[in-house]
Design a protein around this motif. Sequence first.
Motif, PDB file in Angstrom:
ATOM      1  N   GLN A  19       0.823  -1.212   0.000  1.00 52.73           N
ATOM      2  CA  GLN A  19       0.000   0.000   0.000  1.00 52.73           C
ATOM      3  C   GLN A  19       0.859   1.265   0.000  1.00 52.73           C
ATOM      4  OE1 GLN A  19      -3.160  -0.252   2.895  1.00 52.73           O
ATOM      5  NE2 GLN A  19      -3.040   1.926   3.310  1.00 52.73           N
ATOM      6  N   GLU A  20       1.989   1.236   0.677  1.00 52.41           N
ATOM      7  CA  GLU A  20       2.868   2.390   0.787  1.00 52.41           C
ATOM      8  C   GLU A  20       3.684   2.648  -0.476  1.00 52.41           C
ATOM      9  OE1 GLU A  20       1.500   1.120   4.601  1.00 52.41           O
ATOM     10  OE2 GLU A  20       2.437  -0.010   3.002  1.00 52.41           O
ATOM     11  N   GLY A  21       3.750   1.668  -1.372  1.00 53.02           N
ATOM     12  CA  GLY A  21       4.497   1.800  -2.617  1.00 53.02           C
ATOM     13  C   GLY A  21       5.475   0.650  -2.802  1.00 53.02           C
ATOM     14  N   ALA A  22       6.283   0.724  -3.850  1.00 57.03           N
ATOM     15  CA  ALA A  22       7.272  -0.316  -4.139  1.00 57.03           C
ATOM     16  C   ALA A  22       8.447  -0.197  -3.172  1.00 57.03           C
ATOM     17  CB  ALA A  22       7.768  -0.186  -5.569  1.00 57.03           C
ATOM     18  N   ILE A  23       8.892  -1.337  -2.648  1.00 58.42           N
ATOM     19  CA  ILE A  23      10.024  -1.376  -1.727  1.00 58.42           C
ATOM     20  C   ILE A  23      11.058  -2.341  -2.294  1.00 58.42           C
ATOM     21  CG2 ILE A  23      10.794  -1.964   0.607  1.00 58.42           C
ATOM     22  CD1 ILE A  23       7.987  -1.189   1.589  1.00 58.42           C
ATOM     23  N   LYS A  53       8.965   4.341   3.009  1.00 58.01           N
ATOM     24  CA  LYS A  53       7.869   3.426   2.675  1.00 58.01           C
ATOM     25  C   LYS A  53       7.899   2.206   3.590  1.00 58.01           C
ATOM     26  CE  LYS A  53       8.127   4.744  -2.173  1.00 58.01           C
ATOM     27  NZ  LYS A  53       8.493   4.269  -3.517  1.00 58.01           N
ATOM     28  N   LEU A  54       9.099   1.677   3.832  1.00 59.41           N
ATOM     29  CA  LEU A  54       9.236   0.526   4.721  1.00 59.41           C
ATOM     30  C   LEU A  54       8.822   0.910   6.136  1.00 59.41           C
ATOM     31  CD1 LEU A  54      10.048  -2.393   5.224  1.00 59.41           C
ATOM     32  CD2 LEU A  54      12.418  -1.612   5.499  1.00 59.41           C
ATOM     33  N   ALA A  55       9.228   2.072   6.599  1.00 60.04           N
ATOM     34  CA  ALA A  55       8.838   2.539   7.939  1.00 60.04           C
ATOM     35  C   ALA A  55       7.316   2.668   8.029  1.00 60.04           C
ATOM     36  CB  ALA A  55       9.511   3.871   8.245  1.00 60.04           C
ATOM     37  N   GLY A  56       6.693   3.196   6.980  1.00 54.89           N
ATOM     38  CA  GLY A  56       5.239   3.320   6.954  1.00 54.89           C
ATOM     39  C   GLY A  56       4.553   1.964   6.985  1.00 54.89           C
ATOM     40  N   LEU A  57       5.095   1.003   6.246  1.00 57.53           N
ATOM     41  CA  LEU A  57       4.540  -0.351   6.233  1.00 57.53           C
ATOM     42  C   LEU A  57       4.605  -0.958   7.632  1.00 57.53           C
ATOM     43  CD1 LEU A  57       3.535  -2.982   4.900  1.00 57.53           C
ATOM     44  CD2 LEU A  57       5.934  -3.478   4.359  1.00 57.53           C
ATOM     45  N   LEU A  58       5.746  -0.853   8.288  1.00 60.70           N
ATOM     46  CA  LEU A  58       5.900  -1.426   9.625  1.00 60.70           C
ATOM     47  C   LEU A  58       4.953  -0.773  10.620  1.00 60.70           C
ATOM     48  CD1 LEU A  58       9.774  -1.827   9.697  1.00 60.70           C
ATOM     49  CD2 LEU A  58       8.049  -3.607   9.356  1.00 60.70           C
ATOM     50  N   THR A  59       4.794   0.536  10.519  1.00 63.53           N
ATOM     51  CA  THR A  59       3.858   1.246  11.400  1.00 63.53           C
ATOM     52  C   THR A  59       2.433   0.742  11.177  1.00 63.53           C
ATOM     53  OG1 THR A  59       5.267   3.200  11.474  1.00 63.53           O
ATOM     54  CG2 THR A  59       2.927   3.522  12.009  1.00 63.53           C
ATOM     55  N   ARG A  60       2.050   0.597   9.923  1.00 65.44           N
ATOM     56  CA  ARG A  60       0.704   0.119   9.599  1.00 65.44           C
ATOM     57  C   ARG A  60       0.482  -1.302  10.108  1.00 65.44           C
ATOM     58  NH1 ARG A  60      -1.364  -2.608   5.189  1.00 65.44           N
ATOM     59  NH2 ARG A  60       0.502  -2.276   3.926  1.00 65.44           N
ATOM     60  N   LEU A  61       1.468  -2.185   9.908  1.00 66.49           N
ATOM     61  CA  LEU A  61       1.326  -3.565  10.356  1.00 66.49           C
ATOM     62  C   LEU A  61       1.258  -3.668  11.877  1.00 66.49           C
ATOM     63  CD1 LEU A  61       3.716  -5.371   7.857  1.00 66.49           C
ATOM     64  CD2 LEU A  61       1.212  -5.294   7.819  1.00 66.49           C
ATOM     65  N   GLY A  80      -0.023  -1.453  13.803  1.00 66.14           N
ATOM     66  CA  GLY A  80      -1.369  -0.995  14.145  1.00 66.14           C
ATOM     67  C   GLY A  80      -2.392  -2.100  13.962  1.00 66.14           C
ATOM     68  N   ILE A  81      -2.252  -2.900  12.912  1.00 71.30           N
ATOM     69  CA  ILE A  81      -3.161  -4.018  12.657  1.00 71.30           C
ATOM     70  C   ILE A  81      -3.022  -5.051  13.757  1.00 71.30           C
ATOM     71  CG2 ILE A  81      -3.615  -5.977  11.120  1.00 71.30           C
ATOM     72  CD1 ILE A  81      -2.838  -4.095   8.784  1.00 71.30           C
ATOM     73  N   GLN A  82      -1.777  -5.339  14.131  1.00 68.80           N
ATOM     74  CA  GLN A  82      -1.510  -6.335  15.166  1.00 68.80           C
ATOM     75  C   GLN A  82      -2.105  -5.900  16.496  1.00 68.80           C
ATOM     76  OE1 GLN A  82       2.639  -7.092  15.921  1.00 68.80           O
ATOM     77  NE2 GLN A  82       2.235  -9.139  16.654  1.00 68.80           N
ATOM     78  N   ARG A  83      -1.954  -4.615  16.847  1.00 69.77           N
ATOM     79  CA  ARG A  83      -2.515  -4.110  18.102  1.00 69.77           C
ATOM     80  C   ARG A  83      -4.033  -4.170  18.083  1.00 69.77           C
ATOM     81  NH1 ARG A  83       1.394   0.557  17.663  1.00 69.77           N
ATOM     82  NH2 ARG A  83       3.237  -0.225  18.708  1.00 69.77           N
ATOM     83  N   ALA A  84      -4.639  -3.857  16.949  1.00 70.67           N
ATOM     84  CA  ALA A  84      -6.101  -3.879  16.843  1.00 70.67           C
ATOM     85  C   ALA A  84      -6.650  -5.293  17.050  1.00 70.67           C
ATOM     86  CB  ALA A  84      -6.530  -3.334  15.497  1.00 70.67           C
TER      87      ALA A  84
END
Length: 72
Positions: free
Chosen positions: A22-26, A55-63, A65-69
């Motif tokens: 979602q954040e783009g190509a890594i 982008k990688l930092a954004g992906l990790l932050t998003r993941l 958040g999903i795990q905490r939810a």
Amino acid sequence: MFLELQKPLAKGLTTNLHFLVQEGAIRANAEVRYTLPGTGLGLKFTAVEKECGPKLAGLLTRLRGIQRARKI
């Protein structure tokens, strides 16, 4: 990073990763740290292209958040 694979790569092998999220190509380089036959392997990032770092930092932050939810 853990990848599910039928035939994991050998421990110590280096590989190039290219994935689209979602954040783009890594694009990054990684080393195989451990393998679980029939399951997958664990990778350690050794280098990330400069423009891919945010982008990688954004992906990790998003993941995270999903795990905490899921725990709530």
